[in-house]
Each structure stands twice: as C-alpha cells, then as structure tokens.
Design a protein around this motif. Structure first.
Motif: not given
Length: 274
Positions: A128-129, A133, A159, A162-163
């Motif tokens: 997951s995000e 992190e 997600l 984010f990637c």
C-alpha cells in the motif's frame, strides 16, 4: 525457476536478451476466510537473512549470476501471530509490528543485494501507499516496481498517482479475471471490433489489458499456456486507436467499483486492519 533456467540454456538466447523476474515468499500456515465465501492462503516474506537466502537459491536454480528484477511477494510475515483465539482474521492485521519489521528487513536485504550486483532492480507486490512510505522512511528509497491488482473494477487511481510521483513502475494483474471478461462494456467494444475477434478468442480480456496499457501501467498477462502467449500479442492490434479513444477511456473510468476480485486481496486494497 529451475525450469526457466533450463529453458534459457537450451534456447541458445544470450542472457542479456532475456529479462528475468522472480520474487520471494512462501505459504503462511493456515487458511483465512474471504469476502467471496472462500478460504485463501497468505504468502509470507522472510527476514533479512531469509531474503538473502531466497535470492541465492533463485540464482542457483536459474543458473544465472544476476536477476533483473526481484520482488517481495506480500507485505506479510509469518513472524506475526497467524491465529488468535476467537479471531480468525488475526494473521491479516497488516499493522502488526512483526509485519512492518519483516517488510523493512526484507527490502533492505534486496537493496543490499542490488548493490552487490546479484539483482539489478528491486520491487514489491501488493504493498500500500503507507507501506511504500514505510520503506522509504526506513531504507531511504522506494522500490522500482509495484505489482498490484488493477483492472476496470479496481482502478487504483490514488496509488497509481503516488507511484507516478515517486518514479515507481506499476505492473497490473487481474485483467484476465472472468468477471472482467463478462463486463457488458467490454463485450460491446469487442462486438464492434470483429477484426480483433479474428486475432483472439477472448477479445474482452485483450481490451481490458489494452485499457491498462493506455492507462500508463505495465501489465502481467497470463502465459501459462502457449495459446495465452499467442493471444497476448493482440494487445498491440493497430485498430485499438479507433476503439479505445479518449472518450471511451473516460467512459470506462466510470466502471471503477474499488472491488478486489482476488481471494483475500481486498486486505491490500484497504491496507486492512481487521
């Protein structure tokens, strides 16, 4: 892995002409109920030493000196209690410190192995995000690749964004699920493309894979059978330019239901704490 290694040696193809990917993980003890009224098994990753041992074992089975991409399979560790009295989901608590410790230790092992030249790139699956992190905070870098379930019913916009911000390549799996192939929108597109149907017996699934490609991610197609490999080439059919237009892509975006179709994988979608 030993089969892939034997095939590579028998093929006569130069090692540099093949991109080899493997991952570490083994079945956790026990079975867990899913939202699909089935039972599923979890895949556990090991600690630092176990991860190094797994890579060395992979290299030996493949008969190569370096693996191009090596991944951690699931963000879970067998070190976390898998069964607690009265709590059948206890092994699925992804916030358990033992899971976090294993994720960081295993990722650190892969990063060290990359520095030593045994792997060229490091990736993870089903993280997951928050967990990505976590890796960055403890190890100082993000993985190069994230493999995750992603299809029309689970589009993972947050997600994926984010990637993209952090330079992580997304590889999507799940586009061959039978529920995807039954989607009316895909079958309507397939009916409107008879030329595509002449290339594959599963045009709806090919359209699903092409949708993922046009969404900016790599795909993990099925390749267990020769006919699957032959059908996968249809994803590059030139006629897609007139089928999956910007307007059609926008319409397909409306199908997102944030729904996992893979056993207990909804845990990863929700980063579940049960």
């Amino acid at each position: 892995e030993h089969i892939v290694g034997a095939a590579l040696r028998a093929s006569g193809v130069h090692r540099d002409g093949v991109f080899i990917v493997s991952k570490t993980g083994q079945w956790c003890p026990g079975w867990h109920p899913t939202r699909h009224q089935t039972l599923a098994r979890a895949v556990c990753i090991g600690d630092y030493a176990q991860t190094r041992e797994a890579v060395d074992a992979s290299l030996a089975k493949l008969g190569v000196d370096v693996i191009d991409l090596y991944l951690l399979h699931w963000p879970m560790s067998a070190r976390a209690p898998l069964e607690r009295p009265g709590d059948p989901h206890s092994g699925q608590r992804l916030d358990d410190p033992s899971h976090a410790e294993a994720r960081v230790a295993a990722f650190r092992a892969l990063v060290d192995l990359r520095k030593e030249g045994k792997v060229r790139a490091v990736g993870v699956s089903n993280f997951s995000e928050r967990q990505l992190e976590e890796l960055f905070g403890q190890v100082g870098e993000y993985p190069a690749v994230l493999q995750m379930e992603m299809h029309l019913l689970l589009q993972r916009h947050s997600l994926r964004a984010f990637c993209e911000r952090h330079g992580i390549l997304v590889q999507a799996y799940g586009n061959f699920h039978q529920q995807i192939s039954k989607l009316p929108a895909l079958n309507a597109l397939a009916a409107a493309a008879p030329d595509l149907a002449s290339l594959t017996t599963q045009p709806a699934r090919i359209i699903s894979m092409r949708w993922a490609l046009q969404s900016g991610v790599a795909i993990l197609p099925r390749s267990r059978k020769p006919e699957y490999i032959a059908a996968n080439k249809a994803v590059f059919w030139p006629g897609f330019r007139g089928i999956l237009t910007a307007e059609t892509m926008a319409e397909l975006a409306q199908l997102d239901a944030n729904t996992s179709l893979q056993g207990a994988h909804h845990l990863f979608v929700e980063d579940a704490v049960l």
